[in-house]
Design a protein around this motif. Structure first.
Motif, PDB file in Angstrom:
ATOM      1  N   GLY A  18      10.255  49.451 -24.380  1.00 22.51           N
ATOM      2  CA  GLY A  18      10.555  50.686 -23.939  1.00 22.51           C
ATOM      3  C   GLY A  18       9.801  50.265 -22.735  1.00 22.51           C
ATOM      4  N   LEU A  19      10.076  51.321 -21.105  1.00 25.79           N
ATOM      5  CA  LEU A  19       9.293  51.421 -20.660  1.00 25.79           C
ATOM      6  C   LEU A  19       9.332  52.678 -19.324  1.00 25.79           C
ATOM      7  N   ILE A  20       8.508  53.479 -18.694  1.00 25.62           N
ATOM      8  CA  ILE A  20       8.848  54.383 -18.593  1.00 25.62           C
ATOM      9  C   ILE A  20       7.971  54.115 -16.746  1.00 25.62           C
ATOM     10  N   LEU A  21       8.675  54.452 -15.497  1.00 21.65           N
ATOM     11  CA  LEU A  21       7.924  54.415 -14.487  1.00 21.65           C
ATOM     12  C   LEU A  21       8.154  55.259 -13.749  1.00 21.65           C
ATOM     13  N   MET A  22       7.021  56.042 -12.994  1.00 21.54           N
ATOM     14  CA  MET A  22       6.907  57.462 -12.933  1.00 21.54           C
ATOM     15  C   MET A  22       7.130  57.416 -11.086  1.00 21.54           C
ATOM     16  N   GLU A  23       7.817  57.718 -10.388  1.00 18.27           N
ATOM     17  CA  GLU A  23       7.723  57.728  -8.822  1.00 18.27           C
ATOM     18  C   GLU A  23       7.651  56.357  -8.749  1.00 18.27           C
ATOM     19  N   PRO A  24       8.729  54.813  -9.044  1.00 18.45           N
ATOM     20  CA  PRO A  24       8.183  53.581  -8.181  1.00 18.45           C
ATOM     21  C   PRO A  24       9.177  54.429  -6.746  1.00 18.45           C
ATOM     22  N   SER A  45      14.979  42.260 -25.380  1.00 18.01           N
ATOM     23  CA  SER A  45      15.256  43.426 -24.725  1.00 18.01           C
ATOM     24  C   SER A  45      13.483  43.012 -24.251  1.00 18.01           C
ATOM     25  N   SER A  46      12.646  41.938 -24.620  1.00 13.65           N
ATOM     26  CA  SER A  46      11.139  41.478 -23.669  1.00 13.65           C
ATOM     27  C   SER A  46      11.931  41.329 -21.826  1.00 13.65           C
ATOM     28  N   PHE A  47      12.567  40.227 -22.659  1.00 12.37           N
ATOM     29  CA  PHE A  47      13.393  40.860 -20.687  1.00 12.37           C
ATOM     30  C   PHE A  47      13.793  41.258 -19.921  1.00 12.37           C
ATOM     31  N   LEU A  48      14.495  42.003 -20.293  1.00  8.61           N
ATOM     32  CA  LEU A  48      15.136  43.891 -19.965  1.00  8.61           C
ATOM     33  C   LEU A  48      14.299  44.452 -19.705  1.00  8.61           C
ATOM     34  N   GLN A  49      13.127  44.771 -20.478  1.00  4.62           N
ATOM     35  CA  GLN A  49      11.633  45.483 -19.781  1.00  4.62           C
ATOM     36  C   GLN A  49      11.284  44.966 -18.875  1.00  4.62           C
ATOM     37  N   THR A  50      11.336  43.399 -18.358  1.00  2.00           N
ATOM     38  CA  THR A  50      10.539  43.121 -17.273  1.00  2.00           C
ATOM     39  C   THR A  50      11.590  43.025 -16.419  1.00  2.00           C
ATOM     40  N   GLU A  51      12.509  42.940 -15.716  1.00  2.00           N
ATOM     41  CA  GLU A  51      13.781  42.982 -15.254  1.00  2.00           C
ATOM     42  C   GLU A  51      14.387  44.597 -14.313  1.00  2.00           C
ATOM     43  N   PRO A  53      12.835  47.248 -14.333  1.00  2.00           N
ATOM     44  CA  PRO A  53      12.027  48.152 -13.042  1.00  2.00           C
ATOM     45  C   PRO A  53      12.325  47.212 -11.581  1.00  2.00           C
ATOM     46  N   THR A  54      12.161  45.832 -10.813  1.00  2.00           N
ATOM     47  CA  THR A  54      12.481  45.772 -10.226  1.00  2.00           C
ATOM     48  C   THR A  54      13.986  45.927  -9.567  1.00  2.00           C
ATOM     49  N   MET A  55      14.830  45.516 -10.611  1.00  2.00           N
ATOM     50  CA  MET A  55      16.362  45.786 -10.328  1.00  2.00           C
ATOM     51  C   MET A  55      16.853  47.527 -10.160  1.00  2.00           C
ATOM     52  N   LEU A  56      16.059  48.176 -10.978  1.00  2.00           N
ATOM     53  CA  LEU A  56      16.309  49.418 -10.619  1.00  2.00           C
ATOM     54  C   LEU A  56      15.870  50.447  -9.502  1.00  2.00           C
ATOM     55  N   THR A  57      14.742  50.159  -9.406  1.00  3.29           N
ATOM     56  CA  THR A  57      13.457  50.205  -7.842  1.00  3.29           C
ATOM     57  C   THR A  57      14.519  49.854  -6.468  1.00  3.29           C
ATOM     58  N   THR A  58      14.867  48.644  -6.442  1.00  5.89           N
ATOM     59  CA  THR A  58      15.686  48.439  -5.389  1.00  5.89           C
ATOM     60  C   THR A  58      16.971  48.981  -5.187  1.00  5.89           C
ATOM     61  N   LYS A  74      28.672  52.494  -9.751  1.00  5.61           N
ATOM     62  CA  LYS A  74      29.439  51.370  -9.705  1.00  5.61           C
ATOM     63  C   LYS A  74      27.645  49.613  -9.390  1.00  5.61           C
ATOM     64  N   ILE A  75      26.890  49.769  -8.847  1.00 11.05           N
ATOM     65  CA  ILE A  75      25.979  49.419  -8.564  1.00 11.05           C
ATOM     66  C   ILE A  75      25.650  48.677 -10.008  1.00 11.05           C
ATOM     67  N   ILE A  76      25.544  50.044 -10.819  1.00  6.82           N
ATOM     68  CA  ILE A  76      24.058  49.920 -11.954  1.00  6.82           C
ATOM     69  C   ILE A  76      24.810  49.356 -12.463  1.00  6.82           C
ATOM     70  N   SER A  77      26.460  49.551 -12.815  1.00  3.93           N
ATOM     71  CA  SER A  77      27.386  49.141 -13.883  1.00  3.93           C
ATOM     72  C   SER A  77      27.169  47.210 -13.733  1.00  3.93           C
ATOM     73  N   LYS A  78      27.454  47.182 -12.517  1.00  3.31           N
ATOM     74  CA  LYS A  78      27.658  45.129 -11.661  1.00  3.31           C
ATOM     75  C   LYS A  78      26.138  44.783 -12.427  1.00  3.31           C
ATOM     76  N   GLU A  79      25.199  45.646 -11.867  1.00  2.00           N
ATOM     77  CA  GLU A  79      23.433  44.940 -12.454  1.00  2.00           C
ATOM     78  C   GLU A  79      23.525  44.882 -14.365  1.00  2.00           C
ATOM     79  N   PHE A  80      23.726  45.785 -14.884  1.00  2.00           N
ATOM     80  CA  PHE A  80      24.260  45.668 -16.466  1.00  2.00           C
ATOM     81  C   PHE A  80      24.614  44.625 -16.389  1.00  2.00           C
ATOM     82  N   THR A  81      25.666  43.935 -16.268  1.00  2.00           N
ATOM     83  CA  THR A  81      26.522  43.033 -16.199  1.00  2.00           C
ATOM     84  C   THR A  81      26.143  41.340 -16.194  1.00  2.00           C
ATOM     85  N   ARG A  82      25.058  41.568 -14.855  1.00  2.00           N
ATOM     86  CA  ARG A  82      24.649  40.679 -14.091  1.00  2.00           C
ATOM     87  C   ARG A  82      23.384  40.155 -14.785  1.00  2.00           C
ATOM     88  N   LEU A  83      22.258  41.151 -15.435  1.00  2.00           N
ATOM     89  CA  LEU A  83      21.337  40.561 -16.368  1.00  2.00           C
ATOM     90  C   LEU A  83      22.128  40.073 -17.795  1.00  2.00           C
TER      91      LEU A  83
END
Length: 118
Positions: A18-24, A45-51, A53-58, A74-83
């Protein structure tokens, strides 16, 4: 908090992350839960936990600078597919991870789910 499952041979490795990012990004919070499965589910799941934050912040930085909500989805969907495409090869043939991601930005609440973790 998470508890690993069990098999007849004994306890299993806990593959939940899991992860929680407060105001990235200003006025934005991100929460995510990943549930790995298969022999290498913890690594997935660790790979996603690492990837995530950067993806979503961008993505959020772009969205808050004028992108429409429809484009954001659309961008979120595309990024999920990319990961997902990064988790390839024999190691992940029968392993992977589900994910549920919540993004709260100003008056937007986005919940995205991949797999059966809803």
């Amino acid at each position: 908090y998470s508890i690993a499952g069990a098999e007849p041979s004994g306890p299993k490795e806990n593959q939940d992350r899991g992860l929680i990012l407060m105001e990235p990004v200003e006025r934005t919070n991100i929460m995510a839960v990943m549930d790995g499965h298969g022999e290498n589910g913890a690594e997935a799941s660790s790979f996603l936990q690492t990837e995530f934050p950067t993806m979503l912040t961008t993505i959020l930085s772009s969205h808050l600078n004028g992108s429409s909500n429809a484009n954001f989805l659309k961008i979120i969907s595309k990024e999920f597919t990319r990961l997902d495409q990064k988790l390839v090869g024999p190691k992940f043939m029968n392993s992977g991870s589900t994910a549920t991601v919540c993004v709260h930005a100003d008056d937007l609440l986005l919940v995205a789910a991949v797999g059966d973790s809803r």
